[in-house]
Design a protein around this motif. Sequence first.
Motif, short mmCIF file in Angstrom:
data_model
loop_
_atom_site.label_atom_id
_atom_site.label_comp_id
_atom_site.label_asym_id
_atom_site.label_seq_id
_atom_site.Cartn_x
_atom_site.Cartn_y
_atom_site.Cartn_z
N GLU A 173 0.22 2.51 -8.28
CA GLU A 173 1.35 1.70 -7.82
C GLU A 173 2.10 2.43 -6.72
OE1 GLU A 173 5.21 -0.66 -9.63
OE2 GLU A 173 4.01 0.59 -10.95
N ASN A 174 2.38 1.71 -5.63
CA ASN A 174 3.11 2.22 -4.46
C ASN A 174 2.39 3.33 -3.71
OD1 ASN A 174 5.28 0.42 -4.91
ND2 ASN A 174 6.13 1.82 -6.42
N ALA A 175 1.11 3.54 -4.00
CA ALA A 175 0.34 4.59 -3.32
C ALA A 175 -0.01 4.16 -1.90
CB ALA A 175 -0.94 4.89 -4.09
N THR A 176 -0.20 5.15 -1.05
CA THR A 176 -0.77 4.93 0.27
C THR A 176 -2.07 5.71 0.31
OG1 THR A 176 1.40 4.67 1.30
CG2 THR A 176 -0.44 5.24 2.76
N GLY A 231 -3.57 -9.75 0.38
CA GLY A 231 -3.19 -8.90 1.50
C GLY A 231 -2.17 -9.58 2.38
N GLN A 232 -2.22 -9.24 3.65
CA GLN A 232 -1.27 -9.77 4.62
C GLN A 232 -1.28 -11.29 4.63
OE1 GLN A 232 -1.89 -7.72 8.26
NE2 GLN A 232 0.24 -7.84 8.84
N GLY A 233 -0.10 -11.89 4.68
CA GLY A 233 0.00 -13.34 4.69
C GLY A 233 -0.40 -13.96 3.37
N ASN A 234 -0.40 -13.18 2.31
CA ASN A 234 -0.77 -13.64 0.97
C ASN A 234 -2.23 -14.10 0.89
OD1 ASN A 234 0.22 -13.65 -1.63
ND2 ASN A 234 0.81 -15.79 -1.57
N ALA A 235 -3.06 -13.61 1.80
CA ALA A 235 -4.49 -13.97 1.81
C ALA A 235 -5.19 -13.30 0.64
CB ALA A 235 -5.12 -13.51 3.12
N THR A 236 -6.00 -14.09 -0.07
CA THR A 236 -6.75 -13.57 -1.21
C THR A 236 -7.93 -12.74 -0.73
OG1 THR A 236 -6.11 -15.46 -2.55
CG2 THR A 236 -8.00 -14.20 -3.31
N ILE A 237 -8.10 -11.57 -1.31
CA ILE A 237 -9.18 -10.66 -0.96
C ILE A 237 -10.38 -10.97 -1.86
CG2 ILE A 237 -9.86 -8.23 -0.81
CD1 ILE A 237 -7.57 -9.16 1.15
N SER A 238 -11.55 -11.03 -1.26
CA SER A 238 -12.77 -11.32 -2.00
C SER A 238 -13.14 -10.13 -2.90
CB SER A 238 -13.91 -11.60 -1.02
OG SER A 238 -15.10 -11.85 -1.72
N LEU A 264 -11.15 -2.85 2.64
CA LEU A 264 -9.83 -3.38 2.99
C LEU A 264 -9.39 -2.82 4.34
CD1 LEU A 264 -8.03 -2.93 -0.46
CD2 LEU A 264 -9.13 -5.00 0.45
N VAL A 265 -8.83 -3.68 5.17
CA VAL A 265 -8.28 -3.22 6.44
C VAL A 265 -6.93 -2.59 6.18
CG1 VAL A 265 -9.53 -4.99 7.76
CG2 VAL A 265 -7.22 -5.46 6.96
N PRO A 266 -6.42 -1.76 7.10
CA PRO A 266 -5.10 -1.17 6.89
C PRO A 266 -4.04 -2.25 6.65
CG PRO A 266 -6.22 -0.06 8.67
CD PRO A 266 -7.06 -1.26 8.31
N GLY A 267 -3.14 -1.96 5.71
CA GLY A 267 -2.07 -2.89 5.39
C GLY A 267 -1.66 -2.78 3.94
N ALA A 268 -0.72 -3.64 3.54
CA ALA A 268 -0.20 -3.66 2.18
C ALA A 268 -0.97 -4.68 1.35
CB ALA A 268 1.28 -3.99 2.18
N TYR A 269 -1.19 -4.34 0.07
CA TYR A 269 -1.92 -5.20 -0.85
C TYR A 269 -1.18 -5.31 -2.18
CZ TYR A 269 -5.63 -4.88 2.51
OH TYR A 269 -6.34 -4.96 3.67
N THR A 270 -1.31 -6.47 -2.80
CA THR A 270 -0.72 -6.71 -4.11
C THR A 270 -1.84 -7.01 -5.10
OG1 THR A 270 1.31 -7.60 -3.14
CG2 THR A 270 0.88 -8.14 -5.44
#
Length: 123
Positions: A35-38, A65-72, A94-100
């Motif tokens: 959690e919260n890792a980079t 990911g970005q724009g709430n896009a679902t990652i496969s 995954l491309v650089p960016g934030a993920y949930t």
Amino acid sequence: MSQLFRILAVATVVNAGLLGQVFAHAHLKSAVPAENATVKVSPVEIDLTFSEGLNLKFSGATITGQGNATISTGQAKLAISDQKTLVIPLSTPLVPGAYTVNWTVLSTDGHKTKGSYTFTVKP
């Protein structure tokens, strides 16, 4: 005095039963990435370790990911070493960016829990 003793005994039993239900839920103990890792490079999978064994049929996670896009992702599985770690393989890096990570699990004793956390892949 006997009446008071009975009331306290019943209250203790009820309280113990309720506490047992609270502690029986599968709680997220650790995650990789955390959690919260980079992280410097994209993980190949997301590993979620819980406090209880899981029922795989009713457990899973989605990654956005970005724009709430679902990652496969690939099909979730339980780690071979235990029945407490849910492994979510990523289909592509995954491309650089934030993920949930949004997870929902059903513990083997029948309690359902859910939660989410974020991590970042460094550019």
